[in-house]
Design an enzyme around this catalytic site. Structure first.
Site, PDB file in Angstrom:
ATOM      1  N   ARG A  55       0.834  -1.209   0.000  1.00 49.88           N
ATOM      2  CA  ARG A  55       0.000   0.000   0.000  1.00 49.88           C
ATOM      3  C   ARG A  55       0.866   1.256   0.000  1.00 49.88           C
ATOM      4  O   ARG A  55       0.497   2.276  -0.541  1.00 49.88           O
ATOM      5  CB  ARG A  55      -0.972   0.006   1.187  1.00 49.88           C
ATOM      6  N   TYR A 116     -14.051  19.755 -14.421  1.00 51.46           N
ATOM      7  CA  TYR A 116     -14.578  18.400 -14.237  1.00 51.46           C
ATOM      8  C   TYR A 116     -15.548  18.361 -13.050  1.00 51.46           C
ATOM      9  O   TYR A 116     -15.169  18.685 -11.931  1.00 51.46           O
ATOM     10  CB  TYR A 116     -13.428  17.414 -14.043  1.00 51.46           C
ATOM     11  N   ASP A 187      -4.783  20.210 -14.225  1.00 51.71           N
ATOM     12  CA  ASP A 187      -5.377  18.961 -14.692  1.00 51.71           C
ATOM     13  C   ASP A 187      -5.110  18.886 -16.196  1.00 51.71           C
ATOM     14  O   ASP A 187      -5.686  19.626 -16.982  1.00 51.71           O
ATOM     15  CB  ASP A 187      -6.886  18.976 -14.385  1.00 51.71           C
ATOM     16  N   LYS A 212      -8.470   8.265 -19.096  1.00 49.67           N
ATOM     17  CA  LYS A 212      -8.850   8.829 -20.385  1.00 49.67           C
ATOM     18  C   LYS A 212      -7.784   8.519 -21.447  1.00 49.67           C
ATOM     19  O   LYS A 212      -7.605   7.389 -21.808  1.00 49.67           O
ATOM     20  CB  LYS A 212      -9.114  10.325 -20.222  1.00 49.67           C
TER      21      LYS A 212
HETATM   22  C1  LIG Z   1     -12.506  12.054 -15.824  1.00 50.12           C
HETATM   23  C2  LIG Z   1     -11.803  13.254 -15.343  1.00 50.12           C
HETATM   24  C3  LIG Z   1     -11.340  13.340 -14.020  1.00 50.12           C
HETATM   25  C4  LIG Z   1     -11.613  12.251 -12.990  1.00 50.12           C
HETATM   26  O1  LIG Z   1     -10.891  11.091 -13.250  1.00 50.12           O
HETATM   27  P1  LIG Z   1     -11.397   9.607 -12.854  1.00 50.12           P
HETATM   28  O2  LIG Z   1     -10.292   8.763 -13.344  1.00 50.12           O
HETATM   29  O3  LIG Z   1     -12.717   9.388 -13.518  1.00 50.12           O
HETATM   30  O4  LIG Z   1     -11.533   9.582 -11.364  1.00 50.12           O
HETATM   31  C5  LIG Z   1     -10.638  14.459 -13.643  1.00 50.12           C
HETATM   32  N1  LIG Z   1     -10.410  15.468 -14.513  1.00 50.12           N
HETATM   33  C6  LIG Z   1     -10.853  15.437 -15.777  1.00 50.12           C
HETATM   34  C7  LIG Z   1     -10.578  16.585 -16.687  1.00 50.12           C
HETATM   35  C8  LIG Z   1     -11.561  14.334 -16.240  1.00 50.12           C
HETATM   36  O5  LIG Z   1     -12.016  14.317 -17.506  1.00 50.12           O
END
Ligand SMILES: *Cc1c(COP(=O)(O)O)cnc(C)c1O
Length: 393
Positions: A55, A116, A187, A212
């Site tokens: 972990r 998001y 992000d 993604k």
């Molecule tokens: C999908 C997404 C997230 C969250 O990520 P998860 O892997 O679904 O927890 C954060 N920021 C953006 C821009 C996203 O498209």
């Protein structure tokens, strides 16, 4: 496990292929293996960097973390100037939660008014439970962002934003945050490290929903952070260890496998998206298209200046029809596609679309009939035919 030492000389399109591979020994593996261990042989005092319990640290994570650092760390000119550390999480949201936890109770976060949605819902909870002040800004309005930084603890940037595709002036807002001692996180899910490298523009932390584009096949949920600040990395790792938001080995292995083709996938997805955006802008059944590639898009000049490409997400609002509400009209387009997948998420090889406001948590300033298109790598003419017939249905 060793990475190719000369990463700073390599193109990102090569790094995605070459990074995170085992050492070159005669008869050795060319791919990282998939080690499955919850614990490691360990006795006595554990020295930093030593594996002890899975972990806290897990060698199954290292090849992907190294590859991500190599991709985000430089522009090819700054050598190994603090390459940085990668920290994988069980999801993008777990990574966002670790970043919000850096903000002290009663502190202040500056964040985009459109970003998001689950991240924004979590920010509201942090506000309500920890007395944190949220300053929502139009992330394209550099003066407003700079003004909001006064006395803040954290600047969260998305660019392009999800789902409005607004483009922030990254060098300006990240430079201002640095100058005023405000920690910044970008992000980078939409742009990927192939599209932009926020650390080079002065960000303290880069965040990814690896789910993604990086993993790229809609079969993994995973998140990651990259930072060049060793103290910050230690704090973020400790958060991960104590909150337990760790990924399983197979998810990380799949993400590295997906990353190998990121350059090819993203190149195709971006060129498909730019062509579709161009055609949609002339379509009689379309009221509005957002994609930074379009010369009259509000984010076009900035994206040209700071990005490599324009990304592969498009915003579309169908033209309204007499006797049909805007929401019903948009939903009808989603119902009419046959090749495009009606689904949430983005960044996979397969093209998807959804009406974002079907989620009650999406910002109310996002138009109710906005369709978010995640353009995949299929043949452009097949994508176009399907979209065209759906818009005309
Ligand atoms: C999908 C997404 C997230 C969250 O990520 P998860 O892997 O679904 O927890 C954060 N920021 C953006 C821009 C996203 O498209």
């Amino acid at each position: 496990m060793s990475t190719t030492p000369e990463h700073s000389e390599l193109s990102p399109a090569t790094i995605v292929v070459s990074a995170g591979r085992p050492e070159r020994v005669q008869g050795g593996h060319i791919n990282p293996s998939l080690p499955l261990n919850s614990t490691y042989v360990s006795r006595g005092v554990v020295t930093p960097g030593e594996l002890s319990y899975a972990r806290g640290d897990n060698d199954a994570w290292h090849p992907f973390e190294q590859a991500l650092v190599a991709l985000e760390s430089g522009d090819g000119t700054d050598g190994d100037a603090g390459a940085g550390e990668g920290i994988v999480f069980s999801s993008g949201m777990a990574a966002i939660a670790a970043v919000f936890a850096l903000v002290p109770d009663g502190g202040t976060i500056v964040l985009p008014r459109h970003a998001y949605q689950a991240g924004m819902v979590l920010a509201d909870q942090v506000r309500d439970r920890h007395g944190v002040t949220l300053r929502h800004v139009d992330i394209t309005d550099t003066a407003a962002v700079v003004a909001a930084l006064d006395g803040a603890d954290l600047l969260l940037v998305e660019s392009p934003t999800n789902p409005m595709l607004e483009v922030a002036d990254l060098p300006a807002v990240l430079g201002a945050a640095r100058a005023s001692g405000v920690r910044s996180v970008v992000d980078n899910t939409f742009a990927t490290p192939l599209g932009q490298r926020p650390l080079v523009h002065g960000a303290d932390i880069v965040l990814h929903s690896v789910t993604k584009y990086l993993a790229g096949h809609s079969d993994v949920v995973l998140g990651a952070l990259v930072t060049r600040d060793a103290g910050l990395a230690a704090t973020l790792r400790e958060h991960r260890t104590l909150h337990g938001a760790i990924p399983g080995p197979f998810e990380v292995w799949l993400a590295l496998r997906g990353l190998r083709t990121l350059a090819l996938r993203f190149e195709r997805a971006q060129s498909n998206a730019a062509e579709l955006a161009r055609r949609l802008a002339d379509h009689p059944e379309v009221a509005e298209v957002r994609h930074p590639s379009l010369p009259d898009d509000p984010g076009h000049q900035r994206a040209r200046a700071q990005m490599n490409g324009f990304g592969a997400i498009i915003g579309v609002r169908p033209r309204e029809r007499a006797g049909l509400g805007a929401v019903e009209r948009a939903d009808a387009v989603v119902d009419a596609v046959r090749l495009w997948l009606p689904a949430t998420s983005l960044g996979g090889v397969e093209s998807m679309l959804e009406r974002r406001r079907r989620w009650g948590t999406e910002a109310v300033t996002v138009p109710e009939d906005l369709l978010r298109l995640s353009v995949g790598i299929e043949h452009i003419e097949d994508l176009w035919r399907d979209l065209d017939q759906a818009l005309r249905t």
